[in-house]
Structures are given as C-alpha cells and as structure tokens.
Design an enzyme around this catalytic site. Structure first.
Site, PDB file in Angstrom:
ATOM      1  N   ASP A 203      51.311  55.629  25.583  1.00  0.00           N
ATOM      2  CA  ASP A 203      50.240  56.314  24.853  1.00  0.00           C
ATOM      3  C   ASP A 203      49.984  57.603  25.620  1.00  0.00           C
ATOM      4  OD1 ASP A 203      47.878  57.320  23.816  1.00  0.00           O
ATOM      5  OD2 ASP A 203      46.993  55.354  23.465  1.00  0.00           O
ATOM      6  N   HIS A 204      50.402  58.731  25.070  1.00  0.00           N
ATOM      7  CA  HIS A 204      50.404  59.971  25.849  1.00  0.00           C
ATOM      8  C   HIS A 204      49.007  60.401  26.284  1.00  0.00           C
ATOM      9  CE1 HIS A 204      49.549  61.770  21.870  1.00  0.00           C
ATOM     10  NE2 HIS A 204      48.973  62.737  22.557  1.00  0.00           N
ATOM     11  N   HIS A 266      44.741  55.472  20.940  1.00  0.00           N
ATOM     12  CA  HIS A 266      44.106  56.439  21.827  1.00  0.00           C
ATOM     13  C   HIS A 266      42.635  56.129  22.103  1.00  0.00           C
ATOM     14  CE1 HIS A 266      47.728  58.586  21.269  1.00  0.00           C
ATOM     15  NE2 HIS A 266      47.392  59.290  20.213  1.00  0.00           N
TER      16      HIS A 266
END
Length: 513
Positions: A203-204, A266
């Site tokens: 998950d960036h 996110h």
C-alpha cells in the site's frame, strides 16, 4: 523501515539518500511492465533507488508483459519515464547505468511454457550479473491476473529460494481482493505457493514520510503519547481527498468505487497507525500485531448503522481550478447510469480502552475542492473556560500527509492590545523547510524495504481480511438498496451536503477542504 540502512548525505541530490550498505544483488521481475503503474511509478522508483545507491551494485530488472518488445525497445521506453535534466538531480551517466540493467521478456501470464522460459532466463541473469539467486517478483498487473501468475510461478519452481543463502519474495499490488470472500481465496492461493514471510502486500501510502513519522511522532516523543486517548481527544478526522477524476482508470473504477479503492486500504491503514498501541519493538511482527488489533476493535457495521453512519456520493459536472470538468457519468468508459461511489464518508467507533467514546470520521473522494490527505486530532475543550466568549476554538493537531508534508498544532493566544482577545494560532513543521528538497518516492521506500526483507510497512494476510470484514456489510447493504440520486455533489466541492450531518448530529463539524 530499516532506517539503519540509509543515511543522509550532503553529496546526495535534494531530498535524496545514499545507502550505507547496498542491498543484496537480485533479479527483479516486473509483471505488467508495459502498464501504466510500471511507467509512472515503479520505473522512476527503481531509478531513484539506483541513483542513490540503494540497489545492489549487481541487479537486473526483467520486465514481463504480453506486449511484444525487444530489450532495446523496453530500455528506450523506460528511459522516457525517468527524470531528466535537474529534476531529482538526474544525471545522464546514472541513467545510463540504470538502463543497462534492464531486460524484457514477453509471454502470457497463464502459459506454463512462458514461465519455464522465464526460469531459464533468470538462470542466465544470475550467471551474467552474479545475483546469488535472489529474486523479487512484482505483480503490477490487473488484479484478475494475480492468481494466474502465482500459480505459474509455483509450477515453474520459482516460488522457492534457489538455495539456503538466497531468497524469493513477491510484491502484490492493491486491490487485494474485491470483497472478503475473494480476499480469502486470493490469500489461500498466495500462501499455497509462498510462505507469509515471502509475501509483501503493498500500500504505497505507507511509504510516505509523514505516514511513517506518525509512529515516530507518537512513540518517539514524551509529549504527545500521554494525551493520545479518550481522556483528552474529542474526535479524529482522516481525509483523503483528490482533485482528479478517474482519469484513464474508468474500467477499474467502475468495478471498485471509493469504498473499495480507498477506504478498505489507504484510509483504514491510516486509522490503524493513528489508533494503535505502542509495539514492543519496532519490527514487522510487533507493528503489524498492533495494527490488526485496531481493525478487530472497530465496531462492526449493521444493516441499520450503515444507513446512519455511512454516506456515499458521486460527482457531477463542476469546476476544478477554475476550469469546467465533466461529471463521473460523462467520463470516458463510465456507464451513463453508473451507481459507482466516487465519495465515501463514514463514522467509526474503536471499542477499546484507549478510544471508547471517541468517534473517527473518515472521508475520501474524487473531484473535490483540493487534493489533501491528513489526519486531524481534535482535542477536548478546557474543563473550565476562564475566557468565556473570547474563543470557541479547541486545540487540534494535524498530520499533513500530502501535498504539503508536515505537522501543525493549533492553540489559542492573546492578540496584542489592552483587551483580552484570544485568536487561534498555528505552529507549523514542514518537511521541506526542515530537511530540504522533497521526500523519497513512496514506492522507492517500500521496494527498498522489500529487497532488504523488512515487512514492517506491508500488509499481512489477516490484516487484509480484517479490513474487508469491516467493509463487507457496507457493500452488502448498498447492493440490496437503490443508490442515492446521483450525482449528488458538484466537482470542485467538499462533497455531498448530507456529509455535514454525519458530524453535526454529534455536535461536531468537518474540517474544510
């Protein structure tokens, strides 16, 4: 993140780092190498690592996709997406060194013969680059391809380390599943081929400096943690607002929507980091154990609470940045009667000792007034208001994740003059002002961690399923009911009007975008 591995250097470009100890030599196989994610994010991130000496002196990047290309074709196309000139301090010699390590492989993701040839090609690259048999597989393909690639890697014997001294790891992009059932099925397939220690669900958002600094801020300072509980905090707001529309992702977005795309991943990640207890040690197991406890403590949604505590929206035509933009249903590739959510706001209750009675307000959406991702902690009012009528402002602490990374604290101060007048003021810390330059790309941070074997900032199987467990009742309720009259907010606004009621019913209000 393995912070011991990197040190700031005055000789590095602005915002850059040189690695004290370069990572292991390895072959990186990027599935979906001809796609948008690879071009926009992954190739620049890997170049950033190479530029700052964070990739081993011996590495090879093998792009894998169905598109027919030669090594030279791939290298040329990759070069077009790397920084040029003074951007990120790029230099021609550094770029040339990076591009020399790129190779390309064409094949179908479900073809056993292609993966047999891939295994042979990796043997050649091992010998050519003296890579020690270390291999990193990156799934940057559409989600429906994941299971095919994983199955073929297993059949080709590429899922296991080549020797006792080498390693094999796999990075899997979000979305990890479409709902709880599909997430469980995908986890089952992944763990039939790989051990959990080999799997890095990315998950960036967790690679962003301010997100990581949330842990340092809370647990590395003695000032704030004693206040981080229901005794002093009134409410928490987490916002992930986007100014952009769906761009070229309509095909994906029509099957996902804001709840699946942003909340399940996110925004719940930010919630976990905000609400978690202090880990015993700063390692992957301890940190991830505390994060999943938060997800498991969130009060489950019921059929009744979905309609009371969740608001969905879809943007219509409007203006963004002074320019007219189309509504979601007018975007290319979107159904003219689409009921896909482009905005979601919800209220969560974390039922544990620390947070009982403190509402968490979450919102995310596309085509909003401005791009903004932040975590805002609203503190309770003073128990005795000595200066009555002078100010109704309460203290707040805001962690700005993007676009202006930093932390701000607001409080009341007496304005100059003979009378006692109180005005809210803000103390600001900005990463760029304090450390100079920009922060490292989130993908660069996470890929670097994976190569080093540090899974702290990656999702675990049980955490993914816990997030879907929370979201599934909302999806089920929406599926069995008619959507609101879409569109219900104009592009360029703060979202649907009904959202304000979500906080107002508790006597609170949303922070303006």
């Amino acid at each position: 993140m393995n912070t011991k591995a990197v040190v700031a250097s005055e000789s590095a470009p602005a915002g850059g780092f040189f690695c004290e100890v370069p990572s292991d030599p390895c072959a990186i196989v990027m599935f979906g190498a001809s796609g948008d994610l690879a071009r926009r994010k992954l190739l620049p991130a890997l170049y950033d690592l190479s530029f700052h000496a964070c990739l081993g002196p011996r590495f090879r990047l093998l792009g894998f996709a169905r598109t027919e290309m030669t090594d030279n074709d791939f290298t040329q196309k990759a070069g077009e997406f790397l920084p040029t000139g003074n951007q990120a301090g790029a230099q021609d010699s550094k770029k040339s060194e990076f591009l020399k390590c790129l190779r390309y492989f064409s094949g179908n993701y479900d073809d056993p013969e292609a993966f047999r040839r891939l295994a042979q090609r990796l043997e050649e690259l091992d010998s050519e680059g003296q890579l020690g048999g270390n291999r990193l597989f990156y799934l940057a393909t559409p989600p429906e391809v994941y299971s095919h690639v994983i199955e073929q890697l297993k059949k080709a014997g590429l899922n296991k380390p080549k020797s006792e001294k080498s390693w094999a790891r796999i990075i899997i992009e979000k979305p990890f599943g479409h709902d709880l059932e599909s997430a469980k099925e995908l986890n089952k397939k992944v763990l039939e081929a790989f051990d959990e220690s080999q799997v890095y669900r990315i998950d960036h958002y967790l690679g962003k400096e301010t997100v990581q600094n949330m842990l340092v801020f809370r647990f590395g300072n003695g000032i704030f943690e004693p206040l981080w509980n229901r005794n002093y905090i009134d409410s928490v707001q987490i916002t992930a607002a986007e100014e952009l529309g769906v761009e070229r992702r309509a095909a994906f977005y029509e099957s996902a929507g804001a709840l699946r795309d942003m909340i399940q991943s996110h925004v719940l990640q930010l919630t976990s980091l905000t609400a978690m207890e202090a880990p015993a040690t700063f390692d992957a197991t301890a940190v991830r154990n505390e994060k999943i406890k938060v997800l498991q403590s969130i009060r489950p949604f019921t059929k009744e609470s979905v309609w009371k505590d969740v608001i969905r929206g879809q943007y219509g035509p409007g203006q963004v940045g002074g320019k007219p933009v189309p509504g979601y249903r007018q975007e290319p590739g979107v159904k003219p009667d689409s009921a896909t959510d482009t905005f979601v706001a919800l209220k969560l209750h974390v039922d544990n000792w620390r947070w009982s009675g403190v509402p968490f307000y979450l919102r995310t959406g596309k085509r909003l007034a401005q791009p903004l991702t932040e975590v805002a902690i609203q503190f309770k009012s003073a128990p005795h208001m000595v200066f009555r009528g002078e100010s109704n402002e309460t203290n707040s602490l805001v962690l700005n994740i993007q676009p202006n990374e930093g932390i701000s604290l607001s409080f009341g101060a007496k304005s100059p003059g003979a009378q006692m007048r109180i005005q809210p003021v803000t103390m600001d810390f900005k990463y760029k002002d304090a450390f100079g330059g920009g922060s490292r790309p989130a993908y660069a941070t996470l890929i670097n961690d994976c190569i080093r074997g540090d899974a702290t900032l990656f999702d675990r199987a049980d955490s993914v399923e816990a997030a879907w467990t929370l979201v599934d009742p909302i999806l089920e309720a929406w599926k069995n009911a008619s959507p609101p009259p879409f569109p219900n907010y104009p592009a360029g606004s703060d979202g649907p009007r009904a959202v304000e009621d979500l906080a107002a019913i508790d006597g609170r209000h949303w922070r303006p975008l």
